[in-house]
Design a protein around this motif. Sequence first.
Motif, mmCIF file in Angstrom:
data_model
loop_
_atom_site.group_PDB
_atom_site.id
_atom_site.type_symbol
_atom_site.label_atom_id
_atom_site.label_comp_id
_atom_site.label_asym_id
_atom_site.label_seq_id
_atom_site.Cartn_x
_atom_site.Cartn_y
_atom_site.Cartn_z
ATOM 1 N N VAL A 1 0.855 -1.186 0.000
ATOM 2 C CA VAL A 1 0.000 0.000 0.000
ATOM 3 C C VAL A 1 0.890 1.233 0.000
ATOM 4 C CG1 VAL A 1 -1.815 1.240 1.231
ATOM 5 C CG2 VAL A 1 -1.810 -1.253 1.195
ATOM 6 N N THR A 2 0.586 2.176 -0.870
ATOM 7 C CA THR A 2 1.392 3.397 -1.009
ATOM 8 C C THR A 2 0.492 4.614 -0.817
ATOM 9 O OG1 THR A 2 0.982 3.611 -3.384
ATOM 10 C CG2 THR A 2 2.846 2.212 -2.730
ATOM 11 N N SER A 3 1.052 5.802 -1.050
ATOM 12 C CA SER A 3 0.251 7.012 -0.848
ATOM 13 C C SER A 3 -0.453 7.469 -2.117
ATOM 14 C CB SER A 3 1.140 8.142 -0.331
ATOM 15 O OG SER A 3 2.017 8.566 -1.354
ATOM 16 N N CYS A 4 -0.071 6.944 -3.267
ATOM 17 C CA CYS A 4 -0.703 7.376 -4.517
ATOM 18 C C CYS A 4 -0.110 6.615 -5.698
ATOM 19 C CB CYS A 4 -0.509 8.882 -4.742
ATOM 20 S SG CYS A 4 1.209 9.402 -4.864
ATOM 21 N N GLY A 5 -0.684 6.829 -6.856
ATOM 22 C CA GLY A 5 -0.169 6.199 -8.066
ATOM 23 C C GLY A 5 1.253 6.639 -8.368
ATOM 24 N N THR A 6 1.532 7.898 -8.128
ATOM 25 C CA THR A 6 2.864 8.436 -8.404
ATOM 26 C C THR A 6 3.918 7.764 -7.523
ATOM 27 O OG1 THR A 6 1.886 10.558 -9.031
ATOM 28 C CG2 THR A 6 4.235 10.565 -8.470
ATOM 29 N N GLU A 7 3.588 7.557 -6.265
ATOM 30 C CA GLU A 7 4.547 6.856 -5.385
ATOM 31 C C GLU A 7 4.763 5.430 -5.883
ATOM 32 O OE1 GLU A 7 3.904 6.723 -1.007
ATOM 33 O OE2 GLU A 7 4.990 4.812 -1.094
ATOM 34 N N SER A 8 3.696 4.774 -6.299
ATOM 35 C CA SER A 8 3.837 3.402 -6.804
ATOM 36 C C SER A 8 4.762 3.370 -8.017
ATOM 37 C CB SER A 8 2.462 2.835 -7.176
ATOM 38 O OG SER A 8 1.609 2.823 -6.049
ATOM 39 N N ASP A 9 4.585 4.320 -8.927
ATOM 40 C CA ASP A 9 5.463 4.407 -10.106
ATOM 41 C C ASP A 9 6.917 4.626 -9.679
ATOM 42 O OD1 ASP A 9 3.387 4.078 -11.929
ATOM 43 O OD2 ASP A 9 3.090 6.222 -12.261
ATOM 44 N N ASN A 10 7.121 5.559 -8.738
ATOM 45 C CA ASN A 10 8.472 5.850 -8.249
ATOM 46 C C ASN A 10 9.106 4.625 -7.602
ATOM 47 O OD1 ASN A 10 9.669 8.918 -7.928
ATOM 48 N ND2 ASN A 10 7.484 8.890 -8.371
ATOM 49 N N HIS A 11 8.317 3.952 -6.759
ATOM 50 C CA HIS A 11 8.828 2.775 -6.052
ATOM 51 C C HIS A 11 9.233 1.692 -7.060
ATOM 52 C CE1 HIS A 11 8.162 -0.099 -2.375
ATOM 53 N NE2 HIS A 11 9.232 -0.426 -3.062
ATOM 54 N N ALA A 12 8.374 1.451 -8.022
ATOM 55 C CA ALA A 12 8.643 0.387 -8.999
ATOM 56 C C ALA A 12 9.902 0.695 -9.806
ATOM 57 C CB ALA A 12 7.436 0.228 -9.937
ATOM 58 N N ILE A 13 9.971 1.901 -10.331
ATOM 59 C CA ILE A 13 11.050 2.217 -11.272
ATOM 60 C C ILE A 13 12.383 2.446 -10.558
ATOM 61 C CG2 ILE A 13 11.807 3.840 -13.064
ATOM 62 C CD1 ILE A 13 8.747 4.244 -13.633
ATOM 63 N N LYS A 14 12.376 3.307 -9.539
ATOM 64 C CA LYS A 14 13.630 3.529 -8.798
ATOM 65 C C LYS A 14 14.034 2.253 -8.075
ATOM 66 C CE LYS A 14 12.761 8.375 -7.790
ATOM 67 N NZ LYS A 14 12.263 9.256 -6.719
ATOM 68 N N GLY A 15 13.053 1.543 -7.545
ATOM 69 C CA GLY A 15 13.352 0.330 -6.785
ATOM 70 C C GLY A 15 14.050 -0.719 -7.630
ATOM 71 N N VAL A 16 13.569 -0.924 -8.851
ATOM 72 C CA VAL A 16 14.202 -1.916 -9.731
ATOM 73 C C VAL A 16 15.512 -1.363 -10.285
ATOM 74 C CG1 VAL A 16 14.010 -3.149 -11.925
ATOM 75 C CG2 VAL A 16 12.076 -3.127 -10.338
ATOM 76 N N ALA A 17 15.519 -0.093 -10.658
ATOM 77 C CA ALA A 17 16.733 0.512 -11.231
ATOM 78 C C ALA A 17 17.881 0.455 -10.227
ATOM 79 C CB ALA A 17 16.457 1.954 -11.660
ATOM 80 N N TYR A 18 17.637 0.922 -9.009
ATOM 81 C CA TYR A 18 18.705 0.931 -8.007
ATOM 82 C C TYR A 18 19.024 -0.480 -7.513
ATOM 83 C CZ TYR A 18 18.582 6.036 -7.860
ATOM 84 O OH TYR A 18 18.669 7.363 -8.194
ATOM 85 N N GLY A 19 18.005 -1.333 -7.462
ATOM 86 C CA GLY A 19 18.219 -2.695 -6.977
ATOM 87 C C GLY A 19 18.999 -3.563 -7.957
ATOM 88 N N ASN A 20 19.067 -3.161 -9.215
ATOM 89 C CA ASN A 20 19.724 -3.982 -10.243
ATOM 90 C C ASN A 20 20.801 -3.227 -11.008
ATOM 91 O OD1 ASN A 20 17.926 -6.590 -10.400
ATOM 92 N ND2 ASN A 20 16.523 -4.871 -10.202
ATOM 93 N N SER A 21 21.288 -2.115 -10.431
ATOM 94 C CA SER A 21 22.162 -1.239 -11.227
ATOM 95 C C SER A 21 23.505 -1.890 -11.560
ATOM 96 C CB SER A 21 22.364 0.109 -10.533
ATOM 97 O OG SER A 21 22.895 -0.095 -9.254
ATOM 98 N N GLU A 22 23.871 -2.917 -10.809
ATOM 99 C CA GLU A 22 25.146 -3.564 -11.193
ATOM 100 C C GLU A 22 24.935 -4.475 -12.400
ATOM 101 O OE1 GLU A 22 23.148 -6.170 -8.469
ATOM 102 O OE2 GLU A 22 23.476 -4.022 -8.411
ATOM 103 N N LYS A 23 23.664 -4.850 -12.678
ATOM 104 C CA LYS A 23 23.388 -5.668 -13.873
ATOM 105 C C LYS A 23 23.335 -4.814 -15.142
ATOM 106 C CE LYS A 23 20.488 -9.031 -11.515
ATOM 107 N NZ LYS A 23 19.068 -9.100 -11.184
ATOM 108 N N GLY A 24 22.945 -3.565 -14.967
ATOM 109 C CA GLY A 24 22.827 -2.704 -16.134
ATOM 110 C C GLY A 24 22.104 -1.434 -15.779
#
Length: 386
Positions: free
Chosen positions: A67-90
């Motif tokens: 559960v998040t605070s809004c659609g924008t937070e969900s988008d941020n969490h998904a994109i930054k979360g995967v980007a930062y979580g996998n940045s050594e892969k690419g």
Amino acid sequence: MRRVYLDNNATTFIHPEVAAAIAPFLAGLYGNPSSLHWAGRDVRIYYDRARSQIADMMHVHPEEVVVTSCGTESDNHAIKGVAYGNSEKGRHIITTAVEHPGVLNVCKYLEGKGFTVTYLPVDGKGQIEPDDVKKAIRKDTVLISVMYANNETGTVFPIQEIGAIARERGIPFHSDMVQAMGKIDIDMRSLNVDLASFSGHKVYAPKGVGALYIREGLAIDNLIHGGHQEDGRRAGTENVIGIVAFGAACEIVKKEMRSEHNKIESLRKRLLEGILERVDDIRLNGHPTMRLPNTLNISFEYVEAESLLMALDMNGIAVSSGSACSAGSTEPSHVLLAMGIPSEICQSAVRFSLGRENTEEDIDYVLSVIPGAVSRLRAMSPLYRK
Ligand SMILES: *Cc1c(COP(=O)(O)O)cnc(C)c1O
């Protein structure tokens, strides 16, 4: 004066069943759902039930919902979360040129942090080509993000196909489903999606709540760090009122989506046909068939959308020009520009987005106002000679 609200893609009213579901929390139930005592337990029951309602709406497990605070937070969490979580892969991300700012501006931000982003083009109908996704994939691609349905034109994207491509290559796939929810069926079991964003206030719940689906086992960083709420994935004392409201909204979607879909679609057709009969020099923006039932985006040539919006508002009719997020700016819509529509036609585009409260009488009233408003504005335009 009659008031007609045709801006449901910007926000919706709070459904009475949603209001009834949250009433006990405004009056008596105040416990912190993470507390172990009676006050917390009383609330926890509702909190857990709401999470199940949200999960059921999209056919996933409750543990896969944050559960998040809004659609924008969900988008941020998904994109930054995967980007930062996998940045050594690419550090390469694929998205489209027509995403909501909640996705687009996160990608722009990441470009400043050393990521590279491919923005896929759309055709004249606002549609993307799944083959373009395939071609854009590189060895270092760590995320693909494509919305399910566009908020401005209502165009629906072939998510399942794109998801299949992403899955075959083992690349996490995020989809902004804020506008899809409640309008088209969302079955995560067949969509090949790993992450999906939702927002409460677009589906008759209050502002300030959203959800993020994270497929079990997907590696992703947190966005908000702190306590152990949401299974350690999103810190901050739980928004009980928000989640209970969102749960109730999901219940309504489950019960009534099919019938609402048909009702709203026939009202949209009535509106479009009525405008086509009464006004010339108009253009329908978006895909003719692959589209949401409720959204109509029309350019009234030789008319400034903002002026038409104000003329309609004076008659009690609420619509939007471009997208509400860029309201106040006269920049042409990035979505329509990406479709190759000339800038002056973009600037005459009005979005009508219908909702569950609209009636045939509403539409007929709107149809009685539009022709006069358009011809008055055209009479003042130096470009219009008829
Ligand atoms: C409204 C909207 C959002 C943002 O949701 P908020 O809850 O207002 O932050 C994101 N994506 C799409 C497609 C939207 O229409």
